[in-house]
Design a protein around this motif. Sequence first.
Motif, PDB file in Angstrom:
ATOM      1  N   MET A  60      12.429  -2.017   1.554  1.00  0.00           N
ATOM      2  CA  MET A  60      12.171  -3.460   1.554  1.00  0.00           C
ATOM      3  C   MET A  60      13.413  -4.237   1.135  1.00  0.00           C
ATOM      4  O   MET A  60      13.722  -5.305   1.689  1.00  0.00           O
ATOM      5  N   VAL A  61      14.126  -3.709   0.149  1.00  0.00           N
ATOM      6  CA  VAL A  61      15.349  -4.367  -0.313  1.00  0.00           C
ATOM      7  C   VAL A  61      16.410  -4.339   0.787  1.00  0.00           C
ATOM      8  O   VAL A  61      17.068  -5.349   1.060  1.00  0.00           O
ATOM      9  N   GLN A  62      16.562  -3.199   1.440  1.00  0.00           N
ATOM     10  CA  GLN A  62      17.586  -3.056   2.475  1.00  0.00           C
ATOM     11  C   GLN A  62      17.315  -3.946   3.690  1.00  0.00           C
ATOM     12  O   GLN A  62      18.251  -4.451   4.310  1.00  0.00           O
TER      13      GLN A  62
ATOM     14  N   ILE B 126       0.848  -1.199   0.000  1.00  0.00           N
ATOM     15  CA  ILE B 126       0.000   0.000   0.000  1.00  0.00           C
ATOM     16  C   ILE B 126       0.886   1.252   0.000  1.00  0.00           C
ATOM     17  O   ILE B 126       0.600   2.234  -0.689  1.00  0.00           O
ATOM     18  N   ALA B 127       1.995   1.194   0.758  1.00  0.00           N
ATOM     19  CA  ALA B 127       2.954   2.313   0.767  1.00  0.00           C
ATOM     20  C   ALA B 127       3.645   2.442  -0.587  1.00  0.00           C
ATOM     21  O   ALA B 127       3.872   3.557  -1.075  1.00  0.00           O
ATOM     22  N   VAL B 128       3.990   1.312  -1.191  1.00  0.00           N
ATOM     23  CA  VAL B 128       4.609   1.332  -2.528  1.00  0.00           C
ATOM     24  C   VAL B 128       3.641   1.937  -3.539  1.00  0.00           C
ATOM     25  O   VAL B 128       4.034   2.705  -4.426  1.00  0.00           O
ATOM     26  N   GLN B 129       2.372   1.581  -3.403  1.00  0.00           N
ATOM     27  CA  GLN B 129       1.329   2.119  -4.277  1.00  0.00           C
ATOM     28  C   GLN B 129       1.305   3.651  -4.201  1.00  0.00           C
ATOM     29  O   GLN B 129       1.199   4.339  -5.227  1.00  0.00           O
ATOM     30  N   GLN B 130       1.421   4.180  -2.989  1.00  0.00           N
ATOM     31  CA  GLN B 130       1.449   5.634  -2.798  1.00  0.00           C
ATOM     32  C   GLN B 130       2.714   6.230  -3.404  1.00  0.00           C
ATOM     33  O   GLN B 130       2.676   7.312  -4.011  1.00  0.00           O
ATOM     34  N   ASP B 131       3.841   5.534  -3.248  1.00  0.00           N
ATOM     35  CA  ASP B 131       5.104   5.994  -3.845  1.00  0.00           C
ATOM     36  C   ASP B 131       4.989   6.096  -5.362  1.00  0.00           C
ATOM     37  O   ASP B 131       5.476   7.059  -5.969  1.00  0.00           O
ATOM     38  N   LEU B 132       4.369   5.094  -5.976  1.00  0.00           N
ATOM     39  CA  LEU B 132       4.197   5.101  -7.431  1.00  0.00           C
ATOM     40  C   LEU B 132       3.340   6.285  -7.874  1.00  0.00           C
ATOM     41  O   LEU B 132       3.641   6.944  -8.877  1.00  0.00           O
ATOM     42  N   LYS B 133       2.285   6.552  -7.113  1.00  0.00           N
ATOM     43  CA  LYS B 133       1.398   7.682  -7.435  1.00  0.00           C
ATOM     44  C   LYS B 133       2.159   9.006  -7.352  1.00  0.00           C
ATOM     45  O   LYS B 133       2.068   9.845  -8.260  1.00  0.00           O
ATOM     46  N   GLU B 134       2.928   9.177  -6.262  1.00  0.00           N
ATOM     47  CA  GLU B 134       3.684  10.422  -6.084  1.00  0.00           C
ATOM     48  C   GLU B 134       4.784  10.565  -7.129  1.00  0.00           C
ATOM     49  O   GLU B 134       5.038  11.676  -7.619  1.00  0.00           O
ATOM     50  N   GLU B 135       5.421   9.461  -7.466  1.00  0.00           N
ATOM     51  CA  GLU B 135       6.474   9.513  -8.487  1.00  0.00           C
ATOM     52  C   GLU B 135       5.895   9.875  -9.847  1.00  0.00           C
ATOM     53  O   GLU B 135       6.494  10.642 -10.615  1.00  0.00           O
TER      54      GLU B 135
END
Length: 239
Positions: free
Chosen positions: A125-127, A56-65
């Motif tokens: 997530m990767v880190q 859900i946080a990644v989804q928001q990141d994609l929207k902002e990007e």
Amino acid sequence: MLKRWFSRFIGLFDPAGVKKYITQVTLILVSLFIATRADRCRDAAKDQDKLKEYLIAVQQDLKEELESDAMNLNDCERDVQCLVRFLQLSEYESRDSLFNAFSNFAEVYQRGVFRAFPPSTYDIMVQTGDVSLIKDLKLRNTLASVFAFRQNVIQKDLHDFDQQTQICAEKLGRYLDLGQMFSESNRPFLLDEKGFRNDPHNEVFVLLRVANLRGFHLDVASNDLKEAQKALDEYLKKI
């Protein structure tokens, strides 16, 4: 002899006691199995909840990007227009044309290209190693691709454009006073009109190319982000 010894050994045990012992051991083993399975189910549920929060946080990141790229693309298209106008108008002999040419360059210089690139949720997530929670390898690769492009290409484009803009401003500054152009004094803003007209201004052509490349990359990034959004939306519906 061995058979007789074995019979005597077995005879030492009470059949009822042995049966009770076996029953108790079996119950203990079954209980341990059930407890282990329950722990695994609880851990799996926790992982699923954690993954959903992440995505859900990644989804928001994609929207902002996507929004940032759209704004940067609009700025980039305006920069290209201004630089083309500069090159066109600087060919004319009149002072008014030169003033308008430099006004277009001044707009590019003043607009700038600043934007921040904080770590994305996917980077976190990767880190932390939590990226392994994403079992769909296609989705994981898609997200890795868009965020790597953001960091390695889009950020570099902005740096390159800013650097080349500064080079242009320094070279053009030998021929004019940009500050004087917009002051209320009557002093001429051109310091060396003849020198300016004899200069091919290749640095502006280089800046125009960097701007066009930046625009192309932003367009590619926007399309990839939309595809990633679509894939992530579909994945979230399944979990």
